[in-house]
Design an enzyme around this catalytic site. Structure first.
Site, short mmCIF file in Angstrom:
data_model
loop_
_atom_site.label_atom_id
_atom_site.label_comp_id
_atom_site.label_asym_id
_atom_site.label_seq_id
_atom_site.Cartn_x
_atom_site.Cartn_y
_atom_site.Cartn_z
N HIS A 103 43.72 27.29 30.83
CA HIS A 103 44.52 28.51 30.87
C HIS A 103 45.79 28.33 30.05
CE1 HIS A 103 42.34 28.99 34.94
NE2 HIS A 103 41.68 29.63 33.99
N HIS B 88 36.73 38.18 32.86
CA HIS B 88 35.48 37.55 32.41
C HIS B 88 34.78 36.78 33.52
CE1 HIS B 88 38.67 34.57 30.98
NE2 HIS B 88 38.04 33.92 31.94
N HIS C 165 33.80 34.34 26.30
CA HIS C 165 35.26 34.44 26.42
C HIS C 165 35.97 33.34 25.66
CE1 HIS C 165 35.30 30.99 29.06
NE2 HIS C 165 36.57 31.16 29.37
N GLY C 166 35.24 32.27 25.33
CA GLY C 166 35.84 31.15 24.62
C GLY C 166 34.78 30.33 23.92
N SER C 167 35.21 29.20 23.36
CA SER C 167 34.31 28.41 22.53
C SER C 167 34.33 26.92 22.87
CB SER C 167 34.69 28.59 21.05
OG SER C 167 36.08 28.34 20.87
N GLY C 168 34.76 26.59 24.08
CA GLY C 168 34.93 25.19 24.46
C GLY C 168 33.70 24.34 24.33
#
EC number: 6.5.1.-
Length: 456
Positions: A179, A328, A385-388
């Protein structure tokens, strides 16, 4: 009969057999109609992988969503340019965020209002413009179109609302883990017409925020016996929460209904389906929507506070305004292909047609700003929501060289620049962007480059 699976991920990412088996398991669960595995799919500590969307008809499953309801992201237009974001500005910004002004700190009654009416309560109570609601998923209120038939005291334990921890991350959310609050500059415009419509041009600075809330975690755990709680919580926390859950369901409903409520909300099976046509199912859905309301409301309050702080620091930020906010980790009723479904999203955003869609890169990698397309319906209107997980894949293969750019890392507690982090090649986020644009889920609007990251 297995439900239809759509895996929106390229084979070269090396999605392992365990994840494939997990998807097959989910697809075989009763009443599951569709499973979408998005490009950033990866393992998690809970029952299902992250970055998925699942459609059901008359049954909902707590395990298809996160433990924390409506963890989400927002983008704030600041009116600043990159050269305006100085160390002095960032230090003052962090100092103010450490101890938010009392007028922006909700009390217990405000919390109840936020659960009941979502972002609409914040607009009414704090006197903000109602136009802000058009920049929030679902208008910021899940009960605007679906009637709330139960009082909040029937949905949320009153002692949870009275506990100091219930508001420890309001209005500024929890910034631990992945976060953040991040200053990002519009580095490259891909769609000039849409960017202009959204009030964006190259060099503009946005503040991106990603956070969650202890309150919605506590609420959620009173309605499901989640694996993360069973396996990872400390023994004393398990005892306290189980006693709280037992007391709440005995107090808020009829005593004779306690055995059925306990069986429904405290099962030890991996997937605990809840029939939405039952009293327990109706109550569960309304509780999830109250928790979602709190997420929308708190992020709006946080964005309005950040805009207020920036305007105090510099007159150049006097016109700061919310661009978009979306959850999300959500459960909501949606029409897909003319049919009504319960859509469960875990680490996935809602690709609303014509609205912004933000895929986070990392504190040392660009992020992607897109726009929802009608074609997203084929993928349950969902995007990563992200690309981790994709970043981890590229890192494990040594494919992410460093660049000459950097991000200033700030600690919110220390209110100072703690480090300069070199950027890495943006191949992972480009791959996700190519994925969602190639499949007609999103169109590209701009690339956003991180210049300052604020974490715990």
């Amino acid at each position: 009969m297995h439900a239809e699976q759509t895996v929106v991920v390229e084979d070269e990412f090396g999605i392992d057999d365990t994840l494939k088996d997990d998807l097959k398991t989910v697809a075989g669960i009763p009443d599951v109609e569709r499973v979408i595995a998005l490009g950033d799919i990866g393992p998690s500590k809970s029952e299902t992988p992250g970055s998925i969307a699942v459609a059901t008809t008359g049954t909902v499953y707590p395990e298809f969503c996160s433990n924390v309801v409506n963890c989400g992201m927002s983008l704030l237009r600041t009116g600043l340019k990159e050269e305006d974001v100085t160390d002095e500005l960032l230090t003052k910004f962090c100092e103010r965020l450490q101890s938010p002004d009392e007028r922006f700190s909700p009390d217990k009654q405000d919390t109840i209002g936020m659960l009941e009416h979502g972002a609409e309560y914040v607009v009414d109570e704090w006197g903000f413009s109602p136009d802000l609601l058009t920049n929030i998923e679902n208008g910021g209120n899940m009960f605007k179109t679906e009637n709330r038939t139960r009082e909040i005291r029937e949905l949320v334990p009153p002692w949870i609302l009275s506990h100091p921890n219930a508001r420890e991350d309001t209005p500024i959310p929890n910034l631990s883990g992945n976060h953040f609050i991040e200053f990002q500059v519009v580095d490259e415009v891909l769609d000039s017409d849409t960017a202009t419509e959204w009030g964006l041009s190259e060099g503009d600075v946005l503040v991106a925020m990603h956070g969650d809330y202890q309150l919605t975690l506590y609420i959620n755990w009173h309605y499901a016996n989640r694996h993360k709680f069973r396996e990872h919580a400390a023994l004393q926390d398990k005892i306290k929460l189980q006693l709280s859950k037992l007391l709440f369901h005995a107090w808020s409903g009829r005593v004779r209904d306690l055995p059925q409520n306990w069986k429904c909300y405290n099962g030890s099976e991996r997937f605990s389906g809840i029939d939405t046509n039952t009293v327990q199912g109706d109550r569960y859905v309304q509780t999830q929507h109250a928790a979602m309301n709190f997420g929308y409301a708190n992020r709006l309050l946080a964005n309005c506070y950040m805009a207020d702080v920036l305007a105090d620091i510099t007159s150049k930020a006097s016109d700061a305004s919310l661009l978009w906010d979306v959850g999300h980790d959500t459960l909501q009723r949606e029409s897909i292909g003319g049919e009504e479904y319960w859509i469960h999203r875990k680490a996935a955003g809602n690709a609303a047609a014509g609205k912004p869609a933000f895929i986070s890169g990392s504190y040392n990698m660009d992020s992607f700003l897109g726009q929802g397309l009608p074609g997203a319906e084929a993928y349950l209107n969902s995007y990563d929501h992200g690309s981790g997980n994709v970043i981890s894949y590229f890192e494990s293969n040594g494919q992410l060289p460093k660049t000459d750019l950097s991000t200033a890392k700030y600690s919110l507690q220390e209110a100072r620049d703690s480090d300069k982090i070199k950027h890495i090649d943006r191949k992972p986020i480009e791959r996700l962007a190519d994925n969602v644009t190639g499949k007609g889920i999103l169109s590209g609007v701009a690339w956003l480059r991180p210049i300052a990251n604020i974490g715990e």
